[in-house]
Design a protein around this motif. Sequence first.
Motif, mmCIF file in Angstrom:
data_model
loop_
_atom_site.group_PDB
_atom_site.id
_atom_site.type_symbol
_atom_site.label_atom_id
_atom_site.label_comp_id
_atom_site.label_asym_id
_atom_site.label_seq_id
_atom_site.Cartn_x
_atom_site.Cartn_y
_atom_site.Cartn_z
ATOM 1 N N THR A 82 58.607 -30.635 2.688
ATOM 2 C CA THR A 82 57.274 -30.403 2.151
ATOM 3 C C THR A 82 56.486 -29.508 3.102
ATOM 4 O O THR A 82 56.777 -29.438 4.305
ATOM 5 C CB THR A 82 56.485 -31.707 1.955
ATOM 6 O OG1 THR A 82 56.363 -32.369 3.224
ATOM 7 C CG2 THR A 82 57.168 -32.618 0.954
ATOM 8 N N ASN A 91 52.884 -32.329 -9.789
ATOM 9 C CA ASN A 91 52.313 -32.090 -11.110
ATOM 10 C C ASN A 91 53.034 -30.944 -11.811
ATOM 11 O O ASN A 91 52.937 -30.805 -13.032
ATOM 12 C CB ASN A 91 50.822 -31.750 -11.002
ATOM 13 C CG ASN A 91 49.996 -32.940 -10.567
ATOM 14 O OD1 ASN A 91 50.265 -34.075 -10.961
ATOM 15 N ND2 ASN A 91 48.990 -32.701 -9.741
ATOM 16 N N TYR A 92 53.718 -30.112 -11.023
ATOM 17 C CA TYR A 92 54.379 -28.943 -11.561
ATOM 18 C C TYR A 92 55.792 -28.854 -10.968
ATOM 19 O O TYR A 92 55.961 -28.971 -9.754
ATOM 20 C CB TYR A 92 53.597 -27.672 -11.211
ATOM 21 C CG TYR A 92 52.157 -27.715 -11.624
ATOM 22 C CD1 TYR A 92 51.167 -28.112 -10.732
ATOM 23 C CD2 TYR A 92 51.780 -27.380 -12.924
ATOM 24 C CE1 TYR A 92 49.848 -28.172 -11.114
ATOM 25 C CE2 TYR A 92 50.446 -27.436 -13.313
ATOM 26 C CZ TYR A 92 49.492 -27.835 -12.404
ATOM 27 O OH TYR A 92 48.184 -27.894 -12.789
ATOM 28 N N ASN A 140 47.674 -26.440 -3.936
ATOM 29 C CA ASN A 140 48.623 -27.536 -3.848
ATOM 30 C C ASN A 140 49.586 -27.431 -2.683
ATOM 31 O O ASN A 140 50.096 -26.337 -2.398
ATOM 32 C CB ASN A 140 49.467 -27.611 -5.134
ATOM 33 C CG ASN A 140 48.727 -28.254 -6.264
ATOM 34 O OD1 ASN A 140 48.336 -29.426 -6.179
ATOM 35 N ND2 ASN A 140 48.516 -27.501 -7.328
ATOM 36 N N LEU A 199 54.899 -36.387 -1.673
ATOM 37 C CA LEU A 199 54.466 -35.406 -2.655
ATOM 38 C C LEU A 199 54.417 -36.052 -4.034
ATOM 39 O O LEU A 199 55.344 -36.787 -4.402
ATOM 40 C CB LEU A 199 55.426 -34.214 -2.655
ATOM 41 C CG LEU A 199 54.948 -32.959 -3.386
ATOM 42 C CD1 LEU A 199 53.812 -32.290 -2.607
ATOM 43 C CD2 LEU A 199 56.096 -31.979 -3.583
ATOM 44 N N ILE A 250 47.753 -22.601 -9.458
ATOM 45 C CA ILE A 250 48.358 -23.864 -9.041
ATOM 46 C C ILE A 250 48.912 -23.789 -7.631
ATOM 47 O O ILE A 250 49.015 -24.812 -6.952
ATOM 48 C CB ILE A 250 49.457 -24.343 -10.015
ATOM 49 C CG1 ILE A 250 50.632 -23.369 -10.052
ATOM 50 C CG2 ILE A 250 48.887 -24.542 -11.402
ATOM 51 C CD1 ILE A 250 51.813 -23.902 -10.837
ATOM 52 N N THR A 276 52.209 -28.309 3.615
ATOM 53 C CA THR A 276 50.823 -28.385 3.157
ATOM 54 C C THR A 276 50.270 -26.985 2.943
ATOM 55 O O THR A 276 50.902 -25.979 3.284
ATOM 56 C CB THR A 276 49.967 -29.110 4.195
ATOM 57 O OG1 THR A 276 49.915 -28.309 5.393
ATOM 58 C CG2 THR A 276 50.546 -30.482 4.533
ATOM 59 N N ARG A 277 49.060 -26.909 2.403
ATOM 60 C CA ARG A 277 48.429 -25.597 2.222
ATOM 61 C C ARG A 277 48.249 -24.893 3.557
ATOM 62 O O ARG A 277 48.330 -23.673 3.655
ATOM 63 C CB ARG A 277 47.094 -25.756 1.524
ATOM 64 C CG ARG A 277 47.206 -26.149 0.064
ATOM 65 C CD ARG A 277 45.823 -26.278 -0.560
ATOM 66 N NE ARG A 277 45.067 -27.362 0.032
ATOM 67 C CZ ARG A 277 43.754 -27.536 -0.132
ATOM 68 N NH1 ARG A 277 43.058 -26.660 -0.842
ATOM 69 N NH2 ARG A 277 43.136 -28.555 0.404
ATOM 70 N N LEU A 317 55.053 -28.640 -6.989
ATOM 71 C CA LEU A 317 53.709 -28.495 -6.444
ATOM 72 C C LEU A 317 52.857 -29.683 -6.871
ATOM 73 O O LEU A 317 52.931 -30.123 -8.028
ATOM 74 C CB LEU A 317 53.060 -27.204 -6.948
ATOM 75 C CG LEU A 317 53.720 -25.912 -6.505
ATOM 76 C CD1 LEU A 317 53.280 -24.750 -7.383
ATOM 77 C CD2 LEU A 317 53.369 -25.618 -5.065
ATOM 78 N N GLY A 318 52.053 -30.188 -5.939
ATOM 79 C CA GLY A 318 51.196 -31.308 -6.252
ATOM 80 C C GLY A 318 50.583 -31.866 -4.996
ATOM 81 O O GLY A 318 50.870 -31.400 -3.890
ATOM 82 N N PRO A 319 49.739 -32.868 -5.113
ATOM 83 C CA PRO A 319 49.092 -33.432 -3.932
ATOM 84 C C PRO A 319 50.063 -34.231 -3.071
ATOM 85 O O PRO A 319 51.089 -34.727 -3.546
ATOM 86 C CB PRO A 319 48.016 -34.338 -4.531
ATOM 87 C CG PRO A 319 48.522 -34.691 -5.884
ATOM 88 C CD PRO A 319 49.306 -33.517 -6.356
#
Length: 120
Positions: free
Chosen positions: A50, A108-109, A32, A105, A28, A52-53, A97-99
């Motif tokens: 936030t 999802n987690y 994300n 943001l 995950i 990004t990757r 964590l998530g898109p």
Amino acid sequence: QVQPVESGGGLVQAGGSLRLSCAASRLIFSINPMGWYRQAPGKQRELVATITRGGSTNYVDSVKDRFTISRDNAKNTGYLQMNMLTPEDTAVYYCALGPLRSGLLEPNYWGQGTQVTVSS
């Protein structure tokens, strides 16, 4: 584990520093963007920063120039370095964590949260 796990919270005097960590599974973490939220007593949860990757960052105005979000993709771990802390930073801090969509943001987690208390 599937959910991220935060660590590093605690009690610190005003003007001090803390570094929070957020460890997650490679599954995950690697795909994300990550964010740090906080929730103070009686207040709504607030997005603090936030990343990004690829490492692009964004911050809420109240923490700019004091907090730094980072991530180590090789270790599947994210961080929030917090400097010049004030009592107003007292809150439970959550890793998520998530898109990212339109700069927001969409977690999802969620981690379980870690308490940060700043004494005056």
